[in-house]
Design a protein around this motif. Structure first.
Motif, PDB file in Angstrom:
ATOM      1  N   THR A   7       1.698   9.824  -4.174  1.00 18.52           N
ATOM      2  CA  THR A   7       1.722   8.524  -3.510  1.00 18.52           C
ATOM      3  C   THR A   7       0.487   7.710  -3.852  1.00 18.52           C
ATOM      4  N   ASN A  56       7.378   1.091  -0.701  1.00 15.04           N
ATOM      5  CA  ASN A  56       7.562   1.075   0.755  1.00 15.04           C
ATOM      6  C   ASN A  56       8.816   1.831   1.189  1.00 15.04           C
ATOM      7  N   ASP A  62       1.069  -2.288  -0.499  1.00 12.73           N
ATOM      8  CA  ASP A  62       2.372  -1.617  -0.526  1.00 12.73           C
ATOM      9  C   ASP A  62       2.211  -0.149  -0.883  1.00 12.73           C
ATOM     10  N   PHE A  63       3.046   0.684  -0.277  1.00 11.05           N
ATOM     11  CA  PHE A  63       3.036   2.139  -0.460  1.00 11.05           C
ATOM     12  C   PHE A  63       3.951   2.496  -1.630  1.00 11.05           C
TER      13      PHE A  63
END
Length: 124
Positions: A29, A60, A101-102
């Motif tokens: 991640t 996300n 943002d992930f």
């Protein structure tokens, strides 16, 4: 002599790694450091694998932005990255990200014991 690739200075890379991309995959991640459009994604293996490894890339927690097209072919030893470039960078048809943002890289489908992997998303 290889030709140089013209890359602008405004490209930002999200570089992540994982301890296992094969038999027992571990998700990697990261966080987008800036807003922009996804220009390309890359994935590489750090050891010998069998079977094609698919790498899903999501923003996300959404769907795979590569549509299953980012793969690592079976092979021996550490090897060069598989690269997927996106059309429409900087246009309405491009894939956009916002600062913070992930980003998730999820490997699956290959076999091998504790094979490390590396992933990159380039944002323009």
């Amino acid at each position: 002599m290889p030709l140089t690739v013209n890359r602008p200075f405004k490209d930002v890379a999200v570089c992540e790694s994982t301890t296992s991309i094969a038999t027992t995959p571990v998700i990697a991640t990261g966080i987008a450091p800036s807003a922009g459009y996804v220009e390309r994604v890359m994935a590489a293996a750090g050891g010998t694998t069998t079977g094609t490894i698919a790498v899903a890339v999501s923003i996300n927690g959404g769907s795979d932005i590569t549509g299953g097209a980012l793969t690592i072919a079976a092979g021996s030893n550490a090897r060069a990255a598989s690269i997927l470039e996106f059309p429409g960078v900087g246009t309405a048809s491009g894939i956009s990200v916002n600062e913070g943002d992930f980003i998730t890289f999820t490997p699956s489908g290959g076999t091998g014991a504790s094979i490390p992997g590396a992933f990159v998303m380039v944002i323009r």
